[in-house]
Design a protein around this motif. Structure first.
Motif, PDB file in Angstrom:
ATOM      1  N   LYS A  92       5.807  11.160  -5.701  1.00 27.37           N
ATOM      2  CA  LYS A  92       5.797   9.936  -6.367  1.00 27.37           C
ATOM      3  C   LYS A  92       4.407   9.643  -6.793  1.00 27.37           C
ATOM      4  O   LYS A  92       4.335   8.966  -8.245  1.00 27.37           O
ATOM      5  N   GLU A 127       2.869  -2.866 -12.671  1.00 32.68           N
ATOM      6  CA  GLU A 127       3.991  -2.810 -11.884  1.00 32.68           C
ATOM      7  C   GLU A 127       4.842  -1.486 -11.539  1.00 32.68           C
ATOM      8  O   GLU A 127       5.223  -0.943 -10.420  1.00 32.68           O
ATOM      9  N   TYR A 128       5.124  -0.944 -12.777  1.00 34.68           N
ATOM     10  CA  TYR A 128       5.491   0.301 -12.707  1.00 34.68           C
ATOM     11  C   TYR A 128       4.922   1.556 -11.962  1.00 34.68           C
ATOM     12  O   TYR A 128       5.279   2.132 -11.143  1.00 34.68           O
ATOM     13  N   LYS A 174       2.496   1.058  -9.390  1.00 36.92           N
ATOM     14  CA  LYS A 174       2.653   0.469  -8.152  1.00 36.92           C
ATOM     15  C   LYS A 174       3.745   0.908  -7.493  1.00 36.92           C
ATOM     16  O   LYS A 174       3.798   1.473  -6.405  1.00 36.92           O
ATOM     17  N   SER A 175       4.862   0.813  -8.161  1.00 35.93           N
ATOM     18  CA  SER A 175       6.234   1.256  -7.584  1.00 35.93           C
ATOM     19  C   SER A 175       6.241   2.672  -7.284  1.00 35.93           C
ATOM     20  O   SER A 175       7.071   3.376  -6.568  1.00 35.93           O
ATOM     21  N   LYS A 176       5.331   3.481  -8.061  1.00 36.14           N
ATOM     22  CA  LYS A 176       5.220   5.056  -8.079  1.00 36.14           C
ATOM     23  C   LYS A 176       4.437   5.487  -6.927  1.00 36.14           C
ATOM     24  O   LYS A 176       4.327   6.530  -6.396  1.00 36.14           O
ATOM     25  N   ASP A 225       3.223   6.018  -3.425  1.00 34.49           N
ATOM     26  CA  ASP A 225       3.496   6.056  -2.120  1.00 34.49           C
ATOM     27  C   ASP A 225       2.919   7.016  -1.190  1.00 34.49           C
ATOM     28  O   ASP A 225       3.080   8.247  -1.434  1.00 34.49           O
ATOM     29  N   LYS A 255       9.300   0.858 -19.678  1.00 35.35           N
ATOM     30  CA  LYS A 255       9.258   1.478 -18.433  1.00 35.35           C
ATOM     31  C   LYS A 255       9.880   2.712 -18.511  1.00 35.35           C
ATOM     32  O   LYS A 255       9.286   3.696 -18.023  1.00 35.35           O
TER      33      LYS A 255
END
Length: 936
Positions: A399, A386-387, A389-391, A393, A334
């Motif tokens: 982001k 996962e990383y 998707k977390s960005k 927004d 990450k």
């Protein structure tokens, strides 16, 4: 009390044999006082010396033995006893001299020989110990003096520089490194680093690197003393030289912990149990932490990435242990993705250099390639997904922008993984949507991502359908040069992916020449940042597929030089783009040969048949090559070859090799290529890379080797590295031109030195060269025969001809009878040297074929003086080898030929021929096979 010295001597001997040395001593002393005979006196003194040796009174023993020797210099017992006494007194040199005299007098005495050996070893040990002490004392004082000068702020600048350089040199020597280490040197070096003086910091760090090299225990101790946090902090500074030096120090320590580098044994070090795995994990964790720290400079981040690139993935995939890569993926993937996702134009961006993100992409690729099974690759993909998707927004465009940038970065690394990430729900749509954003930063990131995504045709189809219109709009409307150039490259790439030669005409208004002219303007505009100018090069790498564009480009010298300057920046993308553009300009790409019958058939069926552009014809290509050479293309290519292996991909190497081969086409240009470093640059290209790339580079080397002086083209030991690539071209799978020019190169090399001939033999080239001597193609047969002519000077090759059960000699003899004059010259030369070096071959020559005599006579009567001379030399060798063989020749027509030539008047041009013929006749006269004319 006895008064007879002889009786006293006998009495003393009895006491000595009874081990009563005190009474024996008294008897000998009394005898010495009473005796007046010199010979007896010498015996008494040496006997008393023996008593003193037993009593361990060595000085008195040496004194008495000396008195005996003064009387009789050849008294071997006295000499040996004095040697024993002097050895005990530590006077080894004097003891050795006495033992040497004893051994001279009695050479077969094993006792004396053993004493000499022991004394010699002891003397050497003493000398070594003394020298070690001297060096230690000298080194200790030198080290102390150096640190005093360096730590004294008032010291003269020149003195400080000299002391710093001396300290670095001392640290590289094992003895010096150990003395520095033992005398609190690490602490003093730390003080130098804390001065914050760049020159002193460099000296200290380089000294530490030298001290760590090849010494695991010392490297571990230094790592713990300095602390990994401090080392990483020093590497993070915004000073390129210091950052690089600290990076080298950490690499040296890592090499020691991994057991790599030069292996040396240091006393009891092997017995130490060092937990290197713990230290290696600690170093890895700190390097990963550096990647995301804002306190770390761009250069420091690059150093951390380079260290991870070099030390984490396996160097050999046969090694099953990929635990280091798994550890980094679990603990730092990450963090690497965060670096890849940075956007330099945004205010919260980490400090980066132009190469940081590309180096991070390379690391992602290496880690992915190092995985051994699908579950490991799935884990890698899930972490990335996962990383990302977390960005994403919808409420925070910044982001989301980072998420797109991450995908773009992965596409430059493990492409298959990037392709899977593009398949995530909404990613492609998000990229297309960002192209339509009003924000320039959104357009910039999205266009770059589309460019990287369009490499795969399946994705390109989606983008052609959904994104081309947007790219066209961006290109026409934006005033931001950074975005405009990227949009253009996107259209270029899509045109290429669309499968048409000039697909750009479908997507962008105006001709390709106009677009290329705009790219050249951007390329030459130094006010635009280097990263953006690199995109101009990538655009040209597509546009130069057009013959008009490439012709205009090579005429634009400022644009060429600007591209070459960018190439020296060693960026993965720029190297590939520059190489691609040069391949297009030199037409060194593969082209399908059109079969005339199929062309006619296609025309008959009214199908489109692509025709060669007039500017792609040979004359235009040659002119472009000349322009590139004049602009300094060779220096640029040589600089590109030196790039780090992580940046210089195999595909780029192949393209560079293609360009070099095109440049070497004209023999007149090869000297220029060598002078500008082309010969040196080609060697690594011929050894590493794709199979096609290695063949192309080897062929270029063969072209240079065929006509150049090897001492100039490949000076020193470099020439031996060229042999293997040349030999690889002898493979029957290579084409005839490659075979031929490789043989020419090997012929040139084999004529230089026996060491080169041995290298050619070692590379197993002989069987291939012999095969080409059977070749029907005249030029190949000639080149192979000429090469063999040079190789037969070597004894190992001669032995092959002498050995039973082969037709090598028969082949050479038959080649002497060929109609091809050049083949005859080479074959006759080989036969002349073989028969001169090996007498066995003279008789063997008469047995291999019944045509041997006819062939020899033809050689001796040949119109070509070079062939004739070699034929006569063969005849002379046969006559000199054996009288019976000479008789056979005299009984043939050869005698008449020799007589005819030998009787000719002296002539400067033919004198060497006439002389050999006369030598043959003289030898026959010596055998009394013929008589002088006066006696006939």
């Amino acid at each position: 009390q006895m008064e007879d010295p002889i009786q006293l001597k006998e009495e003393g001997n009895k006491y000595f044999q009874a081990s009563d040395y005190e009474k024996a001593l008294q008897s000998y002393t009394q005898a010495i006082k009473l005796n007046k005979d010199k010979a007896l006196q010498a015996v008494l003194y040496r006997n008393r010396a023996a008593c003193f040796l037993k009593k361990e009174e060595y000085a008195k023993a040496a004194s008495d033995a000396s008195r005996a020797i003064d009387i009789n210099a050849s008294d071997i017992k006295a000499l040996y006893r004095r040697s024993q006494a002097l050895e005990k007194l530590g006077k080894l040199d004097q003891a050795f001299k006495d033992a040497q005299k004893c051994a001279t007098l009695e050479p077969r005495n094993k006792n004396f020989q053993e004493t000499l050996r022991r004394l010699g070893a002891n003397i050497q040990e003493k000398v070594n110990a003394r020298e070690t002490l001297r060096i230690q004392f000298s080194t200790d004082s030198r080290v102390q003096k150096m640190f005093e000068i360096l730590l004294d702020e008032n010291s003269d600048k020149e003195k400080r520089e000299k002391a710093a350089n001396n300290l670095i040199v001392l640290g590289r020597e094992e003895a010096g490194a150990e003395r520095i280490f033992q005398n609190n040197g690490v602490n003093l070096l730390l003080q130098l680093i804390e001065t914050k003086n760049p020159e002193l910091i460099l000296a200290a760090v380089r000294t530490l690197s030298g001290m760590c090299t090849g010494h695991k225990a010392r490297a571990t101790a230094i790592l713990h003393y300095l602390g990994i946090d401090s080392i990483c902090m020093w590497m993070s500074v915004d000073n390129e030289e210091i950052s690089l030096a600290v990076c080298n120090l950490l690499q040296t320590i890592t090499d020691c912990l991994l057991g790599q580098g030069k292996e040396e044994h240091h006393g009891k070090e092997e017995a130490l149990v060092l937990d290197t795995q713990k230290d290696l994990r600690m170093i890895t964790m700190r390097l990963l932490d550096m990647l995301v720290s804002k306190k770390v400079s761009g250069q420091g981040r690059d150093r951390a990435l380079n260290l991870l690139n070099k030390n984490i993935p396996r160097k050999d995939l046969k090694d099953h242990d990929n635990s280091r890569s798994i550890f980094v993926i679990d603990n730092g993937l990450k963090k690497i993705l965060k670096v890849v996702g940075q956007i330099p134009e945004m205010p919260d961006c980490l400090p980066l250099t132009e190469n940081t993100q590309l180096t991070a992409s390379v690391l992602l690729n290496k880690l992915y390639d190092d995985l051994r099974c699908d579950p490991e690759r799935d884990n890698y993909r899930l972490i990335c997904e996962e990383y990302i998707k977390s960005k994403i927004d919808p409420q925070d465009m910044d982001k989301t922008l980072h998420a797109v940038q991450i995908v773009s970065g992965v596409l430059q690394g493990p492409f298959d993984l990037g392709n899977k990430l593009l398949g995530m729900k909404g990613v492609m749509e998000m990229m297309v949507a960002l192209c339509g954003s009003e924000r320039e930063i959104d357009q910039l990131v999205a266009v770059e991502a589309l460019i990287h995504a369009s490499t795969k045709l399946s994705r390109a189809t989606f983008i052609i359908t959904n994104g081309v219109t947007l790219l066209k709009e961006i290109y026409k409307k934006t005033k931001n040069e950074k975005i405009k150039i990227r949009a253009l490259v996107g259209l270029c790439k899509l045109g290429s992916a669309g499968g048409t030669d000039y697909g750009l005409r479908q997507f962008a208004e105006g001709s390709t020449e106009k677009l290329a002219k705009q790219c050249r303007k951007w390329l030459c505009n130094t006010s635009i940042d280097a990263r953006t100018r690199k995109w101009a090069v990538e655009g040209l790498s597509y546009l130069t597929l057009d013959a008009d564009v490439k012709d205009d480009f090579v005429e634009d010298e400022p644009a060429l030089k600007a591209m070459f300057d960018l190439a020296k920046a060693s960026d993965k993308t720029i190297l590939y783009s520059v190489a691609s553009a040069l391949v297009n300009c030199t037409n060194s790409y593969d082209t399908k040969e059109l079969v005339p019958e199929l062309v006619q058939l296609a025309k008959f069926s009214k199908q489109h048949v692509p025709e060669e552009h007039p500017k792609d014809k040979k004359d235009f290509v040659v002119k472009r090559v000349k322009r590139l050479l004049k602009a300094g293309v060779v220096s640029a290519l040589a600089c590109m070859v030196k790039a780090d292996s992580a940046i210089l991909t195999d595909q780029s190497k192949e393209l560079i090799a293609r360009v070099f081969l095109a440049l070497c086409e004209d023999p007149k240009d090869r000297g220029t290529i060598v002078a500008q470093g082309g010969g040196k640059a080609l060697i690594p290209l011929a050894v590493e890379g794709t199979d096609v790339g290695k063949i192309k580079a080897s062929h270029a080397l063969a072209k240079i080797a065929a006509i150049s002086n090897p001492d100039i083209a490949f000076p020193g030991e470099r020439v031996y590295e060229v042999v293997r690539p040349l030999v690889s071209l002898l493979n029957t799978e290579r084409d005839g031109l490659q075979n031929y020019e490789a043989l020419l190169g090997l012929t040139n090399f084999s004529g230089r030195s026996d060491k080169l001939r041995l290298k050619i033999i070692k590379e197993k080239a002989l069987p291939d060269i012999e095969n080409y001597m059977f070749e029907n193609h005249d030029q190949l047969r000639q080149a192979a025969t000429e090469c063999m002519c040079n190789l037969v000077v070597n004894k190992e090759v001669q032995e092959r001809f002498v050995a039973d059960g082969n037709d090598r000699l028969k082949l050479v003899v038959l080649l002497c009878g060929e109609d091809d004059e050049k083949v005859q010259v080479a074959a006759a030369g080989a036969l002349a040297m073989l028969t001169a070096a090996q007498k066995k071959l003279c008789s063997k020559m008469t047995q291999v074929t019944t045509q041997w005599l006819e062939i020899l006579q033809r050689l001796c009567l040949h119109d070509n003086m070079e062939v004739q001379h070699r034929g006569l030399v063969i005849a002379f060798n046969l006559i000199s080898a054996d009288k019976e063989l000479a008789k056979k020749l005299v009984e043939s027509e050869l005698l008449e030929i020799l007589t005819y030539i030998g009787k000719q008047e002296d002539h400067p041009k033919k004198q060497h021929i006439i002389c050999v013929a006369r030598d043959c006749l003289t030898k026959c006269m010596d055998y009394e096979l013929i008589k002088p004319l006066s006696q006939a």
